[in-house]
Motif scaffolding. Structure first.
Motif, PDB file in Angstrom:
ATOM      1  N   ILE A 199       0.827  -1.212   0.000  1.00  0.00           N
ATOM      2  CA  ILE A 199       0.000   0.000   0.000  1.00  0.00           C
ATOM      3  C   ILE A 199       0.862   1.262   0.000  1.00  0.00           C
ATOM      4  N   ASN A 200       1.877   1.247   0.842  1.00  0.00           N
ATOM      5  CA  ASN A 200       2.717   2.430   1.022  1.00  0.00           C
ATOM      6  C   ASN A 200       4.184   2.011   1.049  1.00  0.00           C
ATOM      7  N   PRO A 201       4.814   1.904  -0.127  1.00  0.00           N
ATOM      8  CA  PRO A 201       6.195   1.403  -0.165  1.00  0.00           C
ATOM      9  C   PRO A 201       7.208   2.384   0.435  1.00  0.00           C
ATOM     10  N   ILE A 202       7.658   2.078   1.638  1.00  0.00           N
ATOM     11  CA  ILE A 202       8.652   2.929   2.298  1.00  0.00           C
ATOM     12  C   ILE A 202       9.933   2.154   2.619  1.00  0.00           C
ATOM     13  N   GLU A 203       9.871   0.851   2.464  1.00  0.00           N
ATOM     14  CA  GLU A 203      10.988  -0.010   2.859  1.00  0.00           C
ATOM     15  C   GLU A 203      12.156   0.127   1.901  1.00  0.00           C
ATOM     16  N   LEU A 204      13.361   0.035   2.460  1.00  0.00           N
ATOM     17  CA  LEU A 204      14.576   0.004   1.656  1.00  0.00           C
ATOM     18  C   LEU A 204      14.891  -1.447   1.338  1.00  0.00           C
ATOM     19  N   ASP A 205      14.894  -1.806   0.059  1.00  0.00           N
ATOM     20  CA  ASP A 205      15.248  -3.155  -0.368  1.00  0.00           C
ATOM     21  C   ASP A 205      16.649  -3.139  -0.956  1.00  0.00           C
ATOM     22  N   PHE A 206      17.344  -4.253  -0.805  1.00  0.00           N
ATOM     23  CA  PHE A 206      18.686  -4.407  -1.367  1.00  0.00           C
ATOM     24  C   PHE A 206      18.573  -5.361  -2.551  1.00  0.00           C
ATOM     25  N   GLU A 207      18.660  -4.806  -3.761  1.00  0.00           N
ATOM     26  CA  GLU A 207      18.464  -5.604  -4.983  1.00  0.00           C
ATOM     27  C   GLU A 207      19.487  -6.726  -5.101  1.00  0.00           C
ATOM     28  N   ASP A 208      20.687  -6.511  -4.558  1.00  0.00           N
ATOM     29  CA  ASP A 208      21.735  -7.525  -4.640  1.00  0.00           C
ATOM     30  C   ASP A 208      21.645  -8.562  -3.524  1.00  0.00           C
ATOM     31  N   ASP A 209      20.645  -8.440  -2.649  1.00  0.00           N
ATOM     32  CA  ASP A 209      20.502  -9.367  -1.526  1.00  0.00           C
ATOM     33  C   ASP A 209      19.015  -9.604  -1.243  1.00  0.00           C
ATOM     34  N   LYS A 210      18.385 -10.364  -2.132  1.00  0.00           N
ATOM     35  CA  LYS A 210      16.942 -10.639  -2.029  1.00  0.00           C
ATOM     36  C   LYS A 210      16.607 -11.372  -0.736  1.00  0.00           C
ATOM     37  N   ALA A 211      17.475 -12.292  -0.298  1.00  0.00           N
ATOM     38  CA  ALA A 211      17.223 -13.068   0.926  1.00  0.00           C
ATOM     39  C   ALA A 211      17.127 -12.130   2.128  1.00  0.00           C
ATOM     40  N   PHE A 212      18.029 -11.175   2.201  1.00  0.00           N
ATOM     41  CA  PHE A 212      18.000 -10.210   3.297  1.00  0.00           C
ATOM     42  C   PHE A 212      16.719  -9.374   3.232  1.00  0.00           C
ATOM     43  N   SER A 213      16.388  -8.878   2.041  1.00  0.00           N
ATOM     44  CA  SER A 213      15.211  -8.020   1.878  1.00  0.00           C
ATOM     45  C   SER A 213      13.905  -8.758   2.160  1.00  0.00           C
ATOM     46  N   ARG A 214      13.872 -10.057   1.909  1.00  0.00           N
ATOM     47  CA  ARG A 214      12.669 -10.838   2.213  1.00  0.00           C
ATOM     48  C   ARG A 214      12.490 -11.025   3.717  1.00  0.00           C
ATOM     49  N   HIS A 215      13.592 -11.119   4.427  1.00  0.00           N
ATOM     50  CA  HIS A 215      13.533 -11.462   5.854  1.00  0.00           C
ATOM     51  C   HIS A 215      13.521 -10.244   6.782  1.00  0.00           C
ATOM     52  N   PHE A 216      14.089  -9.113   6.311  1.00  0.00           N
ATOM     53  CA  PHE A 216      14.230  -7.948   7.180  1.00  0.00           C
ATOM     54  C   PHE A 216      13.556  -6.718   6.593  1.00  0.00           C
ATOM     55  N   PHE A 217      12.934  -5.970   7.466  1.00  0.00           N
ATOM     56  CA  PHE A 217      12.257  -4.721   7.126  1.00  0.00           C
ATOM     57  C   PHE A 217      13.215  -3.591   7.484  1.00  0.00           C
ATOM     58  N   VAL A 218      13.550  -2.736   6.510  1.00  0.00           N
ATOM     59  CA  VAL A 218      14.530  -1.665   6.720  1.00  0.00           C
ATOM     60  C   VAL A 218      13.906  -0.329   6.326  1.00  0.00           C
ATOM     61  N   VAL A 219      13.916   0.615   7.245  1.00  0.00           N
ATOM     62  CA  VAL A 219      13.500   1.982   6.934  1.00  0.00           C
ATOM     63  C   VAL A 219      14.600   2.933   7.389  1.00  0.00           C
ATOM     64  N   THR A 220      14.703   4.053   6.687  1.00  0.00           N
ATOM     65  CA  THR A 220      15.778   4.993   6.964  1.00  0.00           C
ATOM     66  C   THR A 220      15.364   6.401   6.574  1.00  0.00           C
ATOM     67  N   ASN A 221      16.067   7.384   7.096  1.00  0.00           N
ATOM     68  CA  ASN A 221      15.831   8.767   6.698  1.00  0.00           C
ATOM     69  C   ASN A 221      16.738   9.179   5.539  1.00  0.00           C
ATOM     70  N   ASP A 222      17.660   8.291   5.134  1.00  0.00           N
ATOM     71  CA  ASP A 222      18.588   8.596   4.041  1.00  0.00           C
ATOM     72  C   ASP A 222      18.912   7.298   3.307  1.00  0.00           C
ATOM     73  N   LYS A 223      18.135   7.009   2.254  1.00  0.00           N
ATOM     74  CA  LYS A 223      18.280   5.721   1.568  1.00  0.00           C
ATOM     75  C   LYS A 223      19.662   5.524   0.963  1.00  0.00           C
ATOM     76  N   LEU A 224      20.219   6.561   0.360  1.00  0.00           N
ATOM     77  CA  LEU A 224      21.528   6.430  -0.268  1.00  0.00           C
ATOM     78  C   LEU A 224      22.603   6.102   0.766  1.00  0.00           C
ATOM     79  N   LYS A 225      22.586   6.824   1.892  1.00  0.00           N
ATOM     80  CA  LYS A 225      23.575   6.568   2.942  1.00  0.00           C
ATOM     81  C   LYS A 225      23.415   5.148   3.493  1.00  0.00           C
TER      82      LYS A 225
END
Length: 197
Positions: A113-139
């Motif tokens: 509904i509201n995509p705010i999560e930071l996903d790591f394209e090079d690490d799908k396993a990590f992105s599937r298992h962990f929810f990551v939010v940040t105030n600075d996506k690039l950093k």
């Protein structure tokens, strides 16, 4: 702190001394109020703090007395009070503000509904298992490296919460003290301090 909790801490301290150089740190004062994790909690007492010297950069295991208004029992009015283990590590650089936790089913629905999560394209396993939010996506993408993510994936707990505020990292799971939980946190922090030394 009850006699049982004090005995549990003493047993943990004794077991930690087999692997690490450990000392009780009476001066360390974790700034709990600055972490979002504790927004809905109160801190009764900073509790006991163990400073772990591993030959790299020291880390801390903190056992604060936490007041949790969300876990109060219908049998006892007011907040639930418990000692929880939290690990603390002072990073060498500013990571911005990052929250990493085990992803839940509700997180997956919310993300649709509201995509705010930071996903790591090079690490799908990590992105599937962990929810990551940040105030600075690039950093966050630059700082949460593959090595950092591998260390997180190796943590032997069903649920974890990691919050990074600038150069301070806090890890725990909002559960009561157990030896297995404390040693999972100490293993992660020990490996992190070696990797980021």
């Amino acid at each position: 702190m009850s006699i049982d909790e004090a005995q549990r801490l003493f047993d943990i301290y004794t077991r930690l001394k087999v692997t690490y150089s450990v000392e009780v740190d009476h001066e360390f004062n974790l700034p709990f109020a600055s972490f979002e994790i504790f927004r809905s909690n109160g801190l009764n007492d900073k509790g006991s703090v163990f400073k772990i010297n591993n030959g790299h950069r020291p880390f801390f295991l903190c056992f604060p007395d936490i007041q949790d208004w969300l876990r109060n029992s219908r049998y006892s009015p007011g907040p639930s009070v418990e000692f929880q283990p939290w690990g603390y590590y002072k990073l060498k650089e500013d990571y911005g503000h990052i929250l990493i936790r085990t992803e839940t089913f509700l997180d997956k629905i919310h993300e649709l509904i509201n995509p705010i999560e930071l996903d790591f394209e090079d690490d799908k396993a990590f992105s599937r298992h962990f929810f990551v939010v940040t105030n600075d996506k690039l950093k966050a993408q630059l700082k949460i490296t593959n090595t950092f993510r591998e260390l997180i994936k190796q943590i032997s707990l069903n649920e974890i919460i990691i919050e990074i505020k600038r150069d301070e990292l806090l890890i725990g799971d909002k559960k009561v003290i157990s030896e297995d939980r404390v040693f999972a946190l100490s293993e992660f922090l020990n490996n992190l301090s070696k990797a980021l030394y």
